[in-house]
Every structure is written in C-alpha cells, then in structure tokens.
Design a protein around this motif. Structure first.
Motif, PDB file in Angstrom:
ATOM      1  N   LYS A 167       1.016  -1.400   0.152  1.00 60.82           N
ATOM      2  CA  LYS A 167       0.395   0.159   0.154  1.00 60.82           C
ATOM      3  C   LYS A 167       0.997   1.575  -0.060  1.00 60.82           C
ATOM      4  O   LYS A 167       2.295   1.268   0.334  1.00 60.82           O
ATOM      5  CB  LYS A 167      -0.824   0.517   0.926  1.00 60.82           C
ATOM      6  CG  LYS A 167      -1.860   1.292   1.205  1.00 60.82           C
ATOM      7  CD  LYS A 167      -2.802   1.046   2.470  1.00 60.82           C
ATOM      8  CE  LYS A 167      -3.616   2.709   2.304  1.00 60.82           C
ATOM      9  NZ  LYS A 167      -4.217   2.625   3.551  1.00 60.82           N
ATOM     10  N   VAL A 168       0.815   2.086  -0.541  1.00 59.51           N
ATOM     11  CA  VAL A 168       1.665   2.889  -1.088  1.00 59.51           C
ATOM     12  C   VAL A 168      -0.098   4.377  -0.406  1.00 59.51           C
ATOM     13  O   VAL A 168      -0.973   4.642  -0.658  1.00 59.51           O
ATOM     14  CB  VAL A 168       1.500   3.502  -2.388  1.00 59.51           C
ATOM     15  CG1 VAL A 168       2.412   5.338  -2.733  1.00 59.51           C
ATOM     16  CG2 VAL A 168       2.583   2.547  -3.184  1.00 59.51           C
ATOM     17  N   ASN A 169       1.056   5.181   0.472  1.00 62.36           N
ATOM     18  CA  ASN A 169       0.275   6.107   1.745  1.00 62.36           C
ATOM     19  C   ASN A 169       1.295   7.214   1.517  1.00 62.36           C
ATOM     20  O   ASN A 169       2.707   7.145   2.001  1.00 62.36           O
ATOM     21  CB  ASN A 169       0.212   5.484   2.243  1.00 62.36           C
ATOM     22  CG  ASN A 169      -0.781   7.129   3.616  1.00 62.36           C
ATOM     23  OD1 ASN A 169      -1.124   7.999   2.941  1.00 62.36           O
ATOM     24  ND2 ASN A 169      -0.795   6.443   4.941  1.00 62.36           N
ATOM     25  N   GLY A 170       1.331   8.418   0.496  1.00 60.14           N
ATOM     26  CA  GLY A 170       2.065   9.324   0.734  1.00 60.14           C
ATOM     27  C   GLY A 170       3.231   9.099  -0.044  1.00 60.14           C
ATOM     28  O   GLY A 170       3.336   8.699  -0.969  1.00 60.14           O
ATOM     29  N   HIS A 171       4.211   9.332   0.643  1.00 62.23           N
ATOM     30  CA  HIS A 171       5.745   9.196   0.238  1.00 62.23           C
ATOM     31  C   HIS A 171       5.778   7.058   1.355  1.00 62.23           C
ATOM     32  O   HIS A 171       7.195   7.781   1.130  1.00 62.23           O
ATOM     33  CB  HIS A 171       6.435  10.462   0.225  1.00 62.23           C
ATOM     34  CG  HIS A 171       7.157  11.166   1.818  1.00 62.23           C
ATOM     35  ND1 HIS A 171       7.990  10.302   2.955  1.00 62.23           N
ATOM     36  CD2 HIS A 171       5.444  11.193   2.808  1.00 62.23           C
ATOM     37  CE1 HIS A 171       7.492  11.120   3.979  1.00 62.23           C
ATOM     38  NE2 HIS A 171       6.338  11.303   3.492  1.00 62.23           N
ATOM     39  N   ILE A 172       5.117   6.937   1.368  1.00 62.66           N
ATOM     40  CA  ILE A 172       5.425   5.829   2.638  1.00 62.66           C
ATOM     41  C   ILE A 172       4.871   4.460   1.524  1.00 62.66           C
ATOM     42  O   ILE A 172       3.440   4.831   0.984  1.00 62.66           O
ATOM     43  CB  ILE A 172       4.759   5.838   3.983  1.00 62.66           C
ATOM     44  CG1 ILE A 172       5.635   7.082   4.282  1.00 62.66           C
ATOM     45  CG2 ILE A 172       6.115   4.138   4.332  1.00 62.66           C
ATOM     46  CD1 ILE A 172       5.343   6.988   5.751  1.00 62.66           C
ATOM     47  N   ILE A 173       5.677   3.306   1.638  1.00 61.88           N
ATOM     48  CA  ILE A 173       5.317   2.381   0.786  1.00 61.88           C
ATOM     49  C   ILE A 173       4.849   1.554   2.196  1.00 61.88           C
ATOM     50  O   ILE A 173       6.333   1.651   2.768  1.00 61.88           O
ATOM     51  CB  ILE A 173       6.321   1.181  -0.282  1.00 61.88           C
ATOM     52  CG1 ILE A 173       5.505   2.702  -1.373  1.00 61.88           C
ATOM     53  CG2 ILE A 173       5.336  -0.202  -1.057  1.00 61.88           C
ATOM     54  CD1 ILE A 173       6.468   2.405  -3.172  1.00 61.88           C
ATOM     55  N   THR A 174       4.197   0.774   2.604  1.00 66.89           N
ATOM     56  CA  THR A 174       3.982  -0.403   3.296  1.00 66.89           C
ATOM     57  C   THR A 174       3.736  -1.955   3.068  1.00 66.89           C
ATOM     58  O   THR A 174       2.656  -1.778   1.841  1.00 66.89           O
ATOM     59  CB  THR A 174       3.038   0.270   4.552  1.00 66.89           C
ATOM     60  OG1 THR A 174       3.213   1.285   5.199  1.00 66.89           O
ATOM     61  CG2 THR A 174       3.010  -1.248   5.535  1.00 66.89           C
ATOM     62  N   ILE A 175       4.336  -2.794   3.130  1.00 63.69           N
ATOM     63  CA  ILE A 175       4.295  -3.825   2.583  1.00 63.69           C
ATOM     64  C   ILE A 175       3.780  -5.043   3.949  1.00 63.69           C
ATOM     65  O   ILE A 175       4.936  -4.710   4.779  1.00 63.69           O
ATOM     66  CB  ILE A 175       5.984  -4.408   2.011  1.00 63.69           C
ATOM     67  CG1 ILE A 175       6.446  -3.595   0.559  1.00 63.69           C
ATOM     68  CG2 ILE A 175       5.681  -5.948   1.371  1.00 63.69           C
ATOM     69  CD1 ILE A 175       7.295  -4.122   0.306  1.00 63.69           C
ATOM     70  N   ARG A 176       2.742  -5.212   4.047  1.00 63.16           N
ATOM     71  CA  ARG A 176       2.401  -6.632   5.256  1.00 63.16           C
ATOM     72  C   ARG A 176       2.590  -7.591   4.626  1.00 63.16           C
ATOM     73  O   ARG A 176       1.998  -8.220   3.231  1.00 63.16           O
ATOM     74  CB  ARG A 176       0.909  -6.039   5.601  1.00 63.16           C
ATOM     75  CG  ARG A 176       0.481  -4.628   5.966  1.00 63.16           C
ATOM     76  CD  ARG A 176      -0.696  -4.242   6.376  1.00 63.16           C
ATOM     77  NE  ARG A 176      -0.760  -3.205   6.537  1.00 63.16           N
ATOM     78  CZ  ARG A 176      -0.733  -2.787   7.628  1.00 63.16           C
ATOM     79  NH1 ARG A 176       0.027  -3.282   8.811  1.00 63.16           N
ATOM     80  NH2 ARG A 176      -0.745  -1.562   7.702  1.00 63.16           N
TER      81      ARG A 176
END
Length: 536
Positions: free
Chosen positions: A48-57
């Motif tokens: 998931k991309v939120n702004g300038h952060i990619i979060t990989i679960r």
C-alpha cells in the motif's frame, strides 16, 4: 534548489512475513513532488502506498526487488533506487502444468515448470532418454512449447530449478494419448416406447482420436425409411413394426474398432386405464377443470368419453386429445362420466364422478402487526391470515372506509405503511371472502399518544376590515386529535359561528376587536394560545 532524495527502510533487515516500511524523503525548493515505483513490475496486492511511504504487510518473495523514488520540482530531478529482499530461499518445484491436460495427436501443448525460491530460480529441461528435445519443442522461459504433438514427444522429461541456495528436480511423462475405441453404452430413449413414438438411439463410445460411429440395420425390412442418422444417434420417428429387429453400433478410429449389438422391439399389449386425473383436485363453481384419462397399451389406445350427467353432455365440455376441458364449471357438469381406452387387442373402461369441493366460510382470521410497539417514522407491516375453502381473498379497509392514505401499499395479504404518522392511526379491517361468503376482523393500530400543541392561529383575511367575514383557525397537533375551543372574553359573540377547529365572524364589528383564546385538549392535557383580532 534541486531535490535531494533519501530512502529509509524499516526494519533494516527484511524477514518474510514481517511488515516493511519504505520511506522516501526529499528536500528541495520549492517542495518537490515524489513518485514511488516498484521496478520489478506492478506493486503486489499486499503493498500500500500512502503519500511518500510504501507499506508491505506479510513480506513475501514476490515483494523482493528494486524500489525507486523520484523527486521533481522546477529546479530539477533526483532519483534513488534500493534493492529490498528477504533471505535467500532454496529452489522448489511446486507444479508441472500441462495444457491442455487431455491433449491429442496434432494439438499444441504447453508444459510449464512452476518453481519458487529467491533469487528467482533458473529453469532447465532435459529429455531422459535422448537428452535432446524433439524438433517441434521449444523452451521459452520456464515452459516447453510443443508445436503439433506427435509420437516423437512421448517421452520422459526432467525439470530442473536452481539458484544460489540450491536446486530441485522433478520428472514427468508425456503419454501416448491414443486410445482404441470402446463402446460403453447404447442409450434408448424413451426406455418404454410404443408404436407411433419417436425413439432416439445413441451409441456412446470413448477413444482417441475420437471414434467415428455408424450403424448397421439387421431388421427383416432392411433400413426403414423413418430411420434418420444424426451424429452418433439414430432418430426413429413414428416407430412401427418395420423398426423391430437387431442393430449393430460400430465405433472406429486409427487404432481399431468396437461393436455392440442391440435389439429394438415393442411388445403389443391390451389397453389398461391406469389413472383418471382431475385438475385442480379442489375446484369450485366457475373454475376451469381438466379431466384426463391415462391408459397404457400397444398400439397406443384411443380414448373416448361418455357423459352420464342428468343434463346430458353440457355445452361447456370440450374434448381435447385424451382430456375433457370443462370451462366455467356449473351444476350441469356434476355427475358420472365414463372413459374408454381401446386398441386392436381390446379395450378397458372406467367410470368416475365429477363434483365440486364443498366451500367453507372464511374463519380463523388473525392480524399480525410488526414491529410492535408502533413508532412514528417507522415502516409497519400489517398481515392478515385466514382459512377457508377455497382460500379466501384478502382485502383491507382503513378506519372502516375504503380510502387509503398515500403512504400505504397493499401487497398480497400484507399492508405496508411507510413512514408511519399520526394520520395512519386508527382501525384496520381485514376482509376475507370466498365462494361461501365473507368474514372480517378489526385491529387497532396506533403509535404513542402525543400531548396537544398549538402550532399557529391563521386569521383570514390578514387585514381585517369592518363589516366583512373573518375566520380564525387554530392549527394543532396531538394524538388523540385535540378538541378545539375558541372564546372571546370568555364568551362567543352573537355574530360568531364556532367550527371544529376555529370560528367564523360575520359582519365584523368594533365589538369583535380584542383578545381571543384558543384552547386545545386531549387525554394528555390542555394547551392555550392567546391572539388578538382588530379591524380597520
């Protein structure tokens, strides 16, 4: 100022199954726009991309790869790329996929070796016998593509997957798809048939290549003219004695053939009446009634009827094939009937009585209100149930009148009241009726009681002139509906007529100028409003 990009990964050591955050920070004037890209392709579904952060679960092997951050403003562009991956995983072959699974000679066949591991395993194929792939086989990526399968491709193969952490192997066999024909069933429909029927005979055979099916007729008349071939079937229209005899079904392909002999025969039998069907089983005066005499026999029996009612054959009795259709059943149709079935071998007879069912007055009327208690603004369902012979028709009356408020919908045995209001309070009568008569039941449906409130007093005309007619109406709400009393200085002047919710002053005079009082009362109390009327 030109952008400067920094990429931060948390945690710094990536483990499979963990959550990983990739943060792209950029400085620059003006503030740069930031774009994030997974260079190995589209972002996996767990990313998931939120702004300038990619979060990989739940980080998996599919998330391994290069991630790129680009910052851009009018002064320029800066790009940084980072390789993020979990620990190495040994190669493992999870599946050998052969498409199509039921391939035949001449088909194009794809064999895919599916393997997991990190780094991504390299795939190699080996022919176990000759070690050389046939000429019509090409390796494309992790797949063998066979162009027009032949017997040269019937071999044992090995798939090998390897990376820096290990290798895995799996063998598979491509089989000869050819199969000699085998007749598995001769299907005759219908299973019980008579002269005059249409009979379908289907020879069901397996084999590869698909067998050709043909028939040989061994009856004493040769091939009957009413035998029609259709694919692997014979369709016999209007079965007669010339169709009786032995038949041979033969199935063949390039590997051989198979045969099966079957017999078509039709046993002649004397007629037998097996059923008198009266539909509907429960009927009443005015209904349409179907009487059908069902008989077996070969040749097929002819059906005739005899009417033995006291009126002779009624005009509304119509014979249609094996049935009598009685439209608008009346007392003239009551009585005994006879059915006769006959063919060349004999006949059978049966008598039966046709009479209507006994009508019963509607009873056991029950009314269900849902939900309870009733609240204003909700949707209320009022359902009426009743028994009787025949089943009663259900109708509703609101406040024992035929007028229905606009927010009420009648749906079968149910009245649906949308947005229940004070106007819907009152008595609802369920009317159940059938041929025997009518019955009804009353139900009271009402929301909670509301104390009286005077909303306003309407004076017409707004500008009062002497010697004119003036009305004053007291507008109220409340349940039960409030009673209204209007008074002038404690009394009612002679030129004033009191109505249900107001007064009418004829020939308005100076003596009518002054203070008036409106009083609204119901079981929850009384409220008062003072107002003035002055002429000009």
């Amino acid at each position: 100022m030109k952008p400067i990009v920094q990429i931060h990964v948390n945690p710094t050591t990536t483990q499979y199954g963990s959550t990983v955050n990739i943060t792209c920070d950029a400085t620059g004037i003006p503030t740069p726009n930031i774009d994030l890209l997974f260079k190995n392709g589209t972002l996996p579904t767990n990313t998931k991309v939120n702004g300038h952060i990619i979060t990989i679960r739940n980080f998996t092997i599919s998330n391994n790869g290069y991630y790129q951050c680009t910052a851009k403003n009018i002064a320029g562009t800066d790009t940084k790329t980072i390789n993020i991956h979990g620990p190495g995983v040994k190669s493992k072959i999870v599946k050998i996929d052969i498409i199509p699974p039921d391939y035949q000679i001449g088909d194009n066949v794809n064999i895919t070796c599916i393997a997991t591991g990190y780094p991504k395993p390299e795939i190699h194929f080996l022919v176990m016998t000759t070690h050389v792939l046939p000429l019509n086989e090409n390796v494309i990526g992790n797949a063998i593509v066979i162009n027009k399968f032949t017997l040269d491709n019937v071999k044992r193969y090995k798939c090998m997957a390897s990376n820096t952490f290990g290798r895995d192997e799996r063998q598979f066999q491509l089989h000869d798809p050819r199969v000699k024909p085998s007749i598995v069933k001769v299907m005759i429909q219908p299973q019980i048939y008579q002269f005059g029927d249409t009979v379908n005979v289907t020879c069901i055979a397996t084999g590869n290549p698909k067998p050709n099916v043909y028939y040989m007729v061994m009856t004493r008349f040769g091939t009957p003219p009413n035998d029609k071939r259709q694919g692997s079937s014979i369709i016999i229209s209007n079965f007669t004695s010339v169709n009786i005899g032995a038949y041979i079904c033969s199935a063949s392909n390039s590997l051989g053939s198979d045969q099966k002999t079957f017999q078509l025969q039709s046993l002649q039998s004397k007629p037998s009446i097996v059923m008198i069907s009266i539909q509907p089983m429960l009927f009443y005066f005015g209904d349409t009634v179907n009487v059908t005499c069902k008989a077996t026999g070969n040749p097929r029996p002819n059906i005739t009827y005899m009417v033995m009612t006291s009126f002779g054959t009624p005009s509304n009795d119509k014979v249609n094939g094996n049935s009598i259709i009685i439209s608008n059943f009346t007392s003239e149709n009551i009585g005994m009937y006879g059915c006769a079935a006959s063919n060349t071998l004999g006949s059978d007879r049966r008598t039966f009585k046709v009479q209507p069912s006994q009508a019963k007055l509607p009873s056991n009327i029950s009314i269900e209100i849902n939900p309870t208690p009733v609240t204003y603004g909700s949707t209320i369902n009022i359902t009426c149930h009743a028994s009787g012979e025949p089943d009663p028709n259900i109708d509703f009356q609101f406040k024992i009148k035929s007028n229905i408020p606009k927010n009420i919908i009648s749906q079968g045995h149910t009245v649906i009241i949308a947005n229940f209001s004070v106007a819907n309070n009152g008595d609802y009568r369920c009317m159940a009726s059938n041929l025997a008569g009518n019955a009804s039941k009353l139900a009271r449906v009402e929301g909670p009681k509301i104390p009286p409130t005077i909303i306003e007093v309407l004076i017409s005309p707004k500008t009062v002139h002497y010697n004119t007619t003036v009305t004053a109406q007291c507008i109220t709400i409340g349940y039960p509906k409030p009673s209204i009393q209007l008074a002038f200085k404690g009394s009612v002047p002679a030129n004033t007529v009191v109505g249900q919710d107001g007064i009418t002053i004829h020939n308005f005079a100076r003596s009518n100028n002054g203070v008036y009082r409106c009083e609204a009362t119901n079981v929850l109390g009384t409220t008062t409003k003072i107002f003035e009327i002055h002429g000009s």
